[in-house]
Enzyme design. Structure first.
Site, mmCIF file in Angstrom:
data_model
loop_
_atom_site.group_PDB
_atom_site.id
_atom_site.type_symbol
_atom_site.label_atom_id
_atom_site.label_comp_id
_atom_site.label_asym_id
_atom_site.label_seq_id
_atom_site.Cartn_x
_atom_site.Cartn_y
_atom_site.Cartn_z
ATOM 1 N N GLU A 190 -0.803 1.423 -5.378
ATOM 2 C CA GLU A 190 -0.579 0.199 -4.609
ATOM 3 C C GLU A 190 -0.548 -1.052 -5.493
ATOM 4 O O GLU A 190 -1.567 -1.436 -6.068
ATOM 5 C CB GLU A 190 -1.686 0.065 -3.574
ATOM 6 C CG GLU A 190 -1.878 1.305 -2.709
ATOM 7 C CD GLU A 190 -3.223 1.345 -2.023
ATOM 8 O OE1 GLU A 190 -3.778 0.271 -1.752
ATOM 9 O OE2 GLU A 190 -3.725 2.462 -1.791
ATOM 10 N N HIS B 91 0.834 -1.217 0.000
ATOM 11 C CA HIS B 91 0.000 0.000 0.000
ATOM 12 C C HIS B 91 0.875 1.276 0.000
ATOM 13 O O HIS B 91 0.844 2.055 0.949
ATOM 14 C CB HIS B 91 -0.866 -0.059 1.260
ATOM 15 C CG HIS B 91 -2.028 0.860 1.322
ATOM 16 N ND1 HIS B 91 -1.915 2.235 1.306
ATOM 17 C CD2 HIS B 91 -3.373 0.625 1.423
ATOM 18 C CE1 HIS B 91 -3.108 2.784 1.415
ATOM 19 N NE2 HIS B 91 -4.014 1.844 1.464
HETATM 20 O O1 TA6 Z 1 -6.128 1.515 -0.542
HETATM 21 C C1 TA6 Z 1 -7.228 2.389 -0.474
HETATM 22 C C2 TA6 Z 1 -7.974 2.130 0.829
HETATM 23 O O2 TA6 Z 1 -8.595 0.872 0.820
HETATM 24 C C3 TA6 Z 1 -8.970 3.269 1.049
HETATM 25 O O3 TA6 Z 1 -10.314 2.820 0.939
HETATM 26 C C4 TA6 Z 1 -8.630 3.786 2.448
HETATM 27 O O4 TA6 Z 1 -9.389 3.102 3.434
HETATM 28 C C5 TA6 Z 1 -7.143 3.451 2.520
HETATM 29 O O5 TA6 Z 1 -7.065 2.160 1.962
HETATM 30 C C6 TA6 Z 1 -6.506 3.573 3.895
HETATM 31 O O6 TA6 Z 1 -6.934 2.542 4.713
HETATM 32 P P1 TA6 Z 1 -6.423 2.522 6.254
HETATM 33 O O7 TA6 Z 1 -7.064 1.306 6.863
HETATM 34 O O8 TA6 Z 1 -4.917 2.435 6.223
HETATM 35 O O9 TA6 Z 1 -6.872 3.834 6.849
#
Ligand code: TA6
Length: 281
Positions: free
Chosen positions: A255, A155
């Site tokens: 990501e 991510h």
């Molecule tokens: O990767 C995108 C995502 O799934 C968004 O929907 C947002 O929730 C982001 O990840 C961050 O997630 P987190 O659980 O690290 O706050």
């Protein structure tokens, strides 16, 4: 040089410095949260309000999402993006190579906490190589007697000078799932970020380019047929305690993933490697 350090609260991390770059990896989550090549600006973004506390994911760097990406399909009450990023990993290999790069391998094994959330046996390694290029690979092996399905993501939070000058190339014509309207769309041309963006692109080209004014980042991925692009924009940033209100202006997540339709089923003894290779050029 590889040094084991900890913050005043005992939060442990590894600091790496070689002739190419400097990096920092938290043992919690095997979470690379700093990577900077000499004479270049940091590649990765880290929130000014990030937590470095046991059990809380670090806002920035490269969180490892495993064994599920997003919400758990069977039990939405489970932590988003799985447990890997809040579990303590072990360092099983530290290598300073002849080419001046540094290779660190970290491992996560099942424990009572993981088994309570996801009742499968697995071997997970994260291999991080720090050089002029950053390479990060998540290797998952099914060591159970039954098949399991995983969705994963590296991510990555990229640091940008100003979100208004950002564009992302390599996804033109691709189908993407838009998490904001829960519909599929087709990407037309490059991606620009002028609002909240939360998309899973399918069949991305292997080489993605992030343009940030005059700066350019190249991202190459292997073992992946989906790519997530995310920026929380103004309102979501305000709702996140570990994000400053203007944090969205200096970051974009691109990501490398096996997300949604690109999830993978591993039979017993089968493995899968998700790899991202990135650099400022
Ligand atoms: O990767 C995108 C995502 O799934 C968004 O929907 C947002 O929730 C982001 O990840 C961050 O997630 P987190 O659980 O690290 O706050």
């Amino acid at each position: 040089m590889i040094t084991h350090k900890q913050f005043d609260n005992g939060f442990r991390y590894i600091e790496i410095e070689n002739n190419h770059a400097k990096a920092k990896i938290a043992l919690q989550g095997a979470h690379l949260f700093h990577y900077k090549v000499k004479d270049k600006s940091s590649l990765l973004w880290l929130s000014k309000a990030a937590y470095f506390e046991e059990g809380k994911a670090i806002r920035g760097g490269i969180p490892v999402c495993f064994p599920w990406f997003g919400k758990n399909k069977d039990n939405p009450a489970l932590p988003q993006h799985g447990f890997a990023r809040t579990q303590l990993w072990s360092v099983i290999l530290e290598e300073e190579k002849d080419d001046g790069t540094t290779h660190i391998r970290l491992q996560l094994k099942p424990n009572t906490h993981t088994l309570a959330q996801w009742d499968y046996l697995f071997d997970v390694n994260l291999d991080i190589t720090i050089g002029q290029v950053l390479s990060i690979a998540l290797s998952v092996t099914n060591t159970d007697t039954k098949p399991f399905e995983i969705s994963t993501a590296l991510h990555t939070y990229f640091s940008v000078s100003d979100i208004d000058t950002v564009s992302i190339k390599g996804l033109d014509g691709r189908v993407y799932y838009n998490a904001l309207d829960e519909k599929n769309h087709i990407q037309k041309g490059d991606i620009f970020i002028h609002e909240e963006v939360d998309r899973v692109y399918y069949d991305p080209s292997e080489r993605i380019t992030l343009l940030d004014g005059d700066a350019k980042v190249k991202l190459h991925q292997e073992g992946s047929n989906s790519l997530v692009v995310w920026n929380p924009w103004i309102e979501k940033s305000k709702q996140m305690n570990d994000m400053t209100e203007d944090g969205y202006r200096s970051m974009v997540c691109i990501e490398t993933s096996n997300a949604r339709e690109d999830s993978r089923v591993l039979k017993p003894n089968e493995s899968h490697v998700l790899k991202a290779i990135m650099q400022r050029v």
